[in-house]
Scaffold this motif. Structure first.
Motif, PDB file in Angstrom:
ATOM      1  N   ALA A 187       8.493  28.933  72.861  1.00 31.20           N
ATOM      2  CA  ALA A 187       9.562  29.913  72.643  1.00 31.20           C
ATOM      3  C   ALA A 187      10.902  29.327  73.081  1.00 31.20           C
ATOM      4  CB  ALA A 187       9.271  31.205  73.404  1.00 31.20           C
ATOM      5  N   GLY A 188      10.894  28.591  74.191  1.00 32.96           N
ATOM      6  CA  GLY A 188      12.119  27.949  74.657  1.00 32.96           C
ATOM      7  C   GLY A 188      12.592  26.878  73.693  1.00 32.96           C
ATOM      8  N   GLU A 189      11.649  26.128  73.099  1.00 32.21           N
ATOM      9  CA  GLU A 189      12.007  25.117  72.111  1.00 32.21           C
ATOM     10  C   GLU A 189      12.624  25.748  70.869  1.00 32.21           C
ATOM     11  OE1 GLU A 189      11.319  21.335  72.428  1.00 32.21           O
ATOM     12  OE2 GLU A 189      11.884  22.419  74.244  1.00 32.21           O
ATOM     13  N   VAL A 190      12.117  26.924  70.491  1.00 34.18           N
ATOM     14  CA  VAL A 190      12.693  27.641  69.344  1.00 34.18           C
ATOM     15  C   VAL A 190      14.128  28.050  69.659  1.00 34.18           C
ATOM     16  CG1 VAL A 190      12.551  29.752  67.954  1.00 34.18           C
ATOM     17  CG2 VAL A 190      10.475  28.436  68.467  1.00 34.18           C
ATOM     18  N   ARG A 191      14.348  28.590  70.858  1.00 34.86           N
ATOM     19  CA  ARG A 191      15.703  29.007  71.227  1.00 34.86           C
ATOM     20  C   ARG A 191      16.659  27.819  71.276  1.00 34.86           C
ATOM     21  NH1 ARG A 191      12.669  32.393  74.735  1.00 34.86           N
ATOM     22  NH2 ARG A 191      12.882  30.887  76.448  1.00 34.86           N
ATOM     23  N   ALA A 192      16.128  26.647  71.654  1.00 34.74           N
ATOM     24  CA  ALA A 192      16.969  25.449  71.732  1.00 34.74           C
ATOM     25  C   ALA A 192      17.169  24.786  70.375  1.00 34.74           C
ATOM     26  CB  ALA A 192      16.356  24.451  72.707  1.00 34.74           C
ATOM     27  N   PHE A 200       6.568  28.621  64.633  1.00 26.90           N
ATOM     28  CA  PHE A 200       6.191  29.230  65.914  1.00 26.90           C
ATOM     29  C   PHE A 200       5.486  30.563  65.702  1.00 26.90           C
ATOM     30  CE2 PHE A 200       7.487  32.322  69.217  1.00 26.90           C
ATOM     31  CZ  PHE A 200       6.738  31.819  70.273  1.00 26.90           C
ATOM     32  N   TYR A 201       6.008  31.407  64.803  1.00 34.88           N
ATOM     33  CA  TYR A 201       5.396  32.715  64.571  1.00 34.88           C
ATOM     34  C   TYR A 201       4.031  32.570  63.916  1.00 34.88           C
ATOM     35  CZ  TYR A 201      10.055  34.411  65.693  1.00 34.88           C
ATOM     36  OH  TYR A 201      11.241  34.663  66.332  1.00 34.88           O
ATOM     37  N   ARG A 202       3.851  31.524  63.118  1.00 35.17           N
ATOM     38  CA  ARG A 202       2.544  31.280  62.512  1.00 35.17           C
ATOM     39  C   ARG A 202       1.513  30.844  63.552  1.00 35.17           C
ATOM     40  NH1 ARG A 202       0.877  32.242  57.084  1.00 35.17           N
ATOM     41  NH2 ARG A 202       2.766  32.397  55.836  1.00 35.17           N
TER      42      ARG A 202
END
Length: 361
Positions: A187-192, A200-202
């Motif tokens: 989740a942090g990698e997605v935000r970055a 990620f959602y998959r």
């Protein structure tokens, strides 16, 4: 982490799936395919691990991907394999892919395979890692380390259930169940902006968390005994005893490397200790250094190293801090006894405590 790869070659014929009842997999033994003397992180007695085993049984039958959230050394691959073993895919292949170890230039060939003649040197067909696991499960270790091209390719497989080998123009259907873990927060990698949000959602439809060993003190004791038995068996010697002060130190340590660090530390002590009684003098350097930094090293473990990166003045302060912390404990946290041991006055001790940021209470 060592990967367990399916043998390449022709694609094995499909087999009828069967659900393996949980009772058929003993909690006291390693998952199918693991070495008989490997430690099983899921055999621990804590409530957290019991609840994790129950959750694994519930998610095993699902088809959606599972994200394993845990620190390094907690046994992520063992959890992935247990999910596979309890699933309807248990008789099909289980493939482990270390995403960080595959060069980006070879990623498509490694995952999807190729046809003969697709490129110079392609003298035979290669099914690739994903087709080699058809009908089974694929564990993606370090999925956060996939480069953008790999993330896009994986997303297509998840969305369409299809792969296209190099040299082929038409995609092929492939039935796979993905299990994955990351070395950091996805989740942090997605935000970055370092990981695709759609991927990620998959991948995170289901998640399992493995608590670190420091949050499960009863499991430290359990695994400590298992490490001693396994290490002694590998070395062909009797299981040694632990002196009480050493046992207390091992049980109280936070073990930042979790089960992997505990296992290697015990095996290292066994390899070097000449007797059948282990004492604090047998502590490995990494653990001894942690104890010294906290001022908890017992008598018999006086040797320590000062970080070479520090300047001379900082090295002196480092030594003073460790020495005062150690003597503070040995003096029963009595200021007068500490002053006598150091040969200094009260105002000098207060000055040192302030200078070294020590709390002597």
């Amino acid at each position: 982490m060592s990967g367990e790869s399916s043998r390449r070659g022709s694609i094995p014929p499909a087999r009828a799936p069967s659900i393996v009842p949980s009772a058929a997999l003993s909690v006291e033994s390693s998952s199918r395919g693991a070495a008989a003397d490997e430690l099983d992180p899921l055999a621990a007695p804590s409530r957290a691990i019991r609840e994790l085993r129950e959750r694994i049984e519930r998610v095993a039958a699902a088809r959606v991907p599972v994200l394993i959230e845990a620190e390094a050394g907690c046994g992520r691959e063992a959890v992935a394999r247990r999910i596979h073993d309890l699933s309807p895919r248990s008789r099909a292949p289980f493939e482990t892919l270390d995403c960080a170890s595959i060069p980006e230039a070879l990623l498509s060939r490694e995952l999807f395979g190729h046809r003969r003649g697709a490129f110079t040197g392609a003298e035979r067909d290669d099914p690739g890692r994903l087709r080699g696991a058809a009908g089974g499960s694929v564990y993606l270790h370090g999925v956060d380390r996939l480069p953008p091209s790999g993330q896009a390719a994986l997303l297509r497989v998840l969305e369409r259930g299809e792969i296209t080998p190099l040299g082929e123009s038409r995609p092929e259907r492939v039935d796979l169940r993905f299990i994955e873990s990351a070395d950091c927060s996805l989740a942090g990698e997605v935000r970055a902006g370092a990981f695709r949000s759609d991927l990620f959602y998959r991948l995170s439809g289901l998640s399992l968390a493995i608590p670190p060993l420091r949050e499960r003190p009863e499991d430290v004791a359990f695994h400590l005994e298992g490490c001693l038995r396994r290490g002694a068996r590998r070395l062909g010697r009797c299981v040694p005893r632990l002196r009480d002060d050493l046992r207390r130190l091992l049980l109280a340590d936070p073990w930042p490397g979790n089960l992997t660090e505990l296992s290697h530390a015990v095996e290292g002590m066994l390899a070097l200790a000449p007797a059948d009684l282990l004492t604090p003098a047998d502590l490995p350097p990494s653990l001894r250094h942690r104890l010294e930094e906290r001022g908890e090293a017992p008598t018999g473990t006086r040797t320590f190293s000062i970080p070479a990166s520090l300047g001379f003045a900082d090295q002196v302060s480092y030594f003073q801090r460790i020495l005062i912390q150690r003597l503070w404990r040995e003096c029963g946290r009595d200021r007068r006894r500490l002053e006598a041991r150091l040969g200094i006055e009260s105002h000098q001790l207060r000055y040192l405590a302030k200078k070294l940021d020590l709390t002597l209470e």
